[in-house]
Design a protein around this motif. Sequence first.
Motif, PDB file in Angstrom:
ATOM      1  N   ASN A   1     -54.109 165.498   3.869  1.00  0.00           N
ATOM      2  CA  ASN A   1     -52.941 164.632   3.818  1.00  0.00           C
ATOM      3  C   ASN A   1     -51.673 165.375   4.206  1.00  0.00           C
ATOM      4  OD1 ASN A   1     -54.043 162.104   3.029  1.00  0.00           O
ATOM      5  ND2 ASN A   1     -54.481 162.997   1.052  1.00  0.00           N
ATOM      6  N   GLU A   2     -51.838 166.498   4.874  1.00  0.00           N
ATOM      7  CA  GLU A   2     -50.705 167.263   5.357  1.00  0.00           C
ATOM      8  C   GLU A   2     -50.724 167.266   6.873  1.00  0.00           C
ATOM      9  OE1 GLU A   2     -50.658 171.178   3.751  1.00  0.00           O
ATOM     10  OE2 GLU A   2     -50.646 170.478   1.686  1.00  0.00           O
ATOM     11  N   VAL A   3     -49.530 167.282   7.437  1.00  0.00           N
ATOM     12  CA  VAL A   3     -49.385 167.377   8.883  1.00  0.00           C
ATOM     13  C   VAL A   3     -48.584 168.631   9.173  1.00  0.00           C
ATOM     14  CG1 VAL A   3     -48.389 166.309  10.933  1.00  0.00           C
ATOM     15  CG2 VAL A   3     -49.425 164.875   9.168  1.00  0.00           C
ATOM     16  N   GLU A   4     -49.106 169.438  10.056  1.00  0.00           N
ATOM     17  CA  GLU A   4     -48.404 170.654  10.432  1.00  0.00           C
ATOM     18  C   GLU A   4     -47.935 170.508  11.872  1.00  0.00           C
ATOM     19  OE1 GLU A   4     -49.636 175.227  11.132  1.00  0.00           O
ATOM     20  OE2 GLU A   4     -50.261 174.335   9.237  1.00  0.00           O
ATOM     21  N   ILE A   5     -46.675 170.821  12.097  1.00  0.00           N
ATOM     22  CA  ILE A   5     -46.106 170.734  13.434  1.00  0.00           C
ATOM     23  C   ILE A   5     -45.691 172.131  13.860  1.00  0.00           C
ATOM     24  CG2 ILE A   5     -44.243 169.784  14.851  1.00  0.00           C
ATOM     25  CD1 ILE A   5     -44.093 167.455  12.888  1.00  0.00           C
ATOM     26  N   GLY A   6     -46.253 172.597  14.959  1.00  0.00           N
ATOM     27  CA  GLY A   6     -45.844 173.883  15.510  1.00  0.00           C
ATOM     28  C   GLY A   6     -44.521 173.728  16.245  1.00  0.00           C
TER      29      GLY A   6
ATOM     30  N   LEU B   1     -41.261 174.050  21.080  1.00  0.00           N
ATOM     31  CA  LEU B   1     -40.387 172.899  21.265  1.00  0.00           C
ATOM     32  C   LEU B   1     -38.980 173.346  21.657  1.00  0.00           C
ATOM     33  CD1 LEU B   1     -41.360 170.729  18.160  1.00  0.00           C
ATOM     34  CD2 LEU B   1     -42.232 170.565  20.492  1.00  0.00           C
ATOM     35  N   ARG B   2     -38.302 172.462  22.383  1.00  0.00           N
ATOM     36  CA  ARG B   2     -36.897 172.703  22.690  1.00  0.00           C
ATOM     37  C   ARG B   2     -36.085 172.547  21.406  1.00  0.00           C
ATOM     38  NH1 ARG B   2     -38.405 168.901  26.434  1.00  0.00           N
ATOM     39  NH2 ARG B   2     -36.984 167.392  25.502  1.00  0.00           N
ATOM     40  N   GLU B   3     -34.862 173.064  21.403  1.00  0.00           N
ATOM     41  CA  GLU B   3     -34.040 173.040  20.196  1.00  0.00           C
ATOM     42  C   GLU B   3     -33.830 171.623  19.669  1.00  0.00           C
ATOM     43  OE1 GLU B   3     -29.748 174.550  18.440  1.00  0.00           O
ATOM     44  OE2 GLU B   3     -30.216 174.911  20.549  1.00  0.00           O
ATOM     45  N   ASN B   4     -33.549 170.675  20.561  1.00  0.00           N
ATOM     46  CA  ASN B   4     -33.321 169.304  20.085  1.00  0.00           C
ATOM     47  C   ASN B   4     -34.599 168.684  19.521  1.00  0.00           C
ATOM     48  OD1 ASN B   4     -34.477 169.015  22.620  1.00  0.00           O
ATOM     49  ND2 ASN B   4     -33.219 167.266  23.199  1.00  0.00           N
ATOM     50  N   GLN B   5     -35.758 169.066  20.043  1.00  0.00           N
ATOM     51  CA  GLN B   5     -37.027 168.580  19.501  1.00  0.00           C
ATOM     52  C   GLN B   5     -37.276 169.173  18.108  1.00  0.00           C
ATOM     53  OE1 GLN B   5     -39.377 169.908  22.855  1.00  0.00           O
ATOM     54  NE2 GLN B   5     -39.843 167.772  23.425  1.00  0.00           N
ATOM     55  N   ARG B   6     -36.984 170.458  17.958  1.00  0.00           N
ATOM     56  CA  ARG B   6     -37.135 171.102  16.638  1.00  0.00           C
ATOM     57  C   ARG B   6     -36.215 170.445  15.617  1.00  0.00           C
ATOM     58  NH1 ARG B   6     -37.215 175.822  19.681  1.00  0.00           N
ATOM     59  NH2 ARG B   6     -35.042 176.269  19.211  1.00  0.00           N
ATOM     60  N   ASN B   7     -34.966 170.216  16.016  1.00  0.00           N
ATOM     61  CA  ASN B   7     -34.010 169.591  15.103  1.00  0.00           C
ATOM     62  C   ASN B   7     -34.476 168.201  14.682  1.00  0.00           C
ATOM     63  OD1 ASN B   7     -32.386 171.844  15.262  1.00  0.00           O
ATOM     64  ND2 ASN B   7     -31.038 170.992  16.824  1.00  0.00           N
ATOM     65  N   LEU B   8     -35.020 167.447  15.629  1.00  0.00           N
ATOM     66  CA  LEU B   8     -35.521 166.109  15.318  1.00  0.00           C
ATOM     67  C   LEU B   8     -36.689 166.185  14.330  1.00  0.00           C
ATOM     68  CD1 LEU B   8     -35.699 163.047  15.728  1.00  0.00           C
ATOM     69  CD2 LEU B   8     -37.146 163.501  17.730  1.00  0.00           C
ATOM     70  N   ALA B   9     -37.640 167.082  14.585  1.00  0.00           N
ATOM     71  CA  ALA B   9     -38.806 167.207  13.702  1.00  0.00           C
ATOM     72  C   ALA B   9     -38.390 167.599  12.287  1.00  0.00           C
ATOM     73  CB  ALA B   9     -39.786 168.232  14.281  1.00  0.00           C
ATOM     74  N   ILE B  10     -37.463 168.525  12.174  1.00  0.00           N
ATOM     75  CA  ILE B  10     -37.008 168.983  10.862  1.00  0.00           C
ATOM     76  C   ILE B  10     -36.250 167.874  10.135  1.00  0.00           C
ATOM     77  CG2 ILE B  10     -35.450 170.607   9.705  1.00  0.00           C
ATOM     78  CD1 ILE B  10     -36.297 172.639  11.957  1.00  0.00           C
ATOM     79  N   ALA B  11     -35.357 167.202  10.857  1.00  0.00           N
ATOM     80  CA  ALA B  11     -34.592 166.106  10.238  1.00  0.00           C
ATOM     81  C   ALA B  11     -35.524 164.988   9.794  1.00  0.00           C
ATOM     82  CB  ALA B  11     -33.548 165.580  11.224  1.00  0.00           C
TER      83      ALA B  11
END
Length: 106
Positions: free
Chosen positions: A62-67, A71-81
């Motif tokens: 039931n966990e999802v891990e995202i590497g 990712l580009r900076e804006n993609q990382r920011n989106l995933a974290i947010a």
Amino acid sequence: MDLGELLLNMACKLEVSPAFLSSVENGKRKIPENWLSKIKKLYKLNDAQVAKMKEAFYDSNNEVEIGLENLRENQRNLAIAFARKLETIPDQDIHKILRILDKEKN
């Protein structure tokens, strides 16, 4: 580990490679569902041990891990947010997000 069994021996009993078993042990792969009954039988687990194993199974599946490393900076920011706010996103917004993502598939 409690039985002092080597990873290689357990992998043989589970009919998988030692590398696969190691990746499950380290959380890099999910626990296969058929292992629940197989491990219970192989190691003659009691009810408390089975309950603990089932909890680990459900937690790992039931966990999802995202590497984030590729990712580009804006993609990382989106995933974290998104991860931070996921539990508080209203259903109507979730439907909007899903529609946007579904458009990307077509």
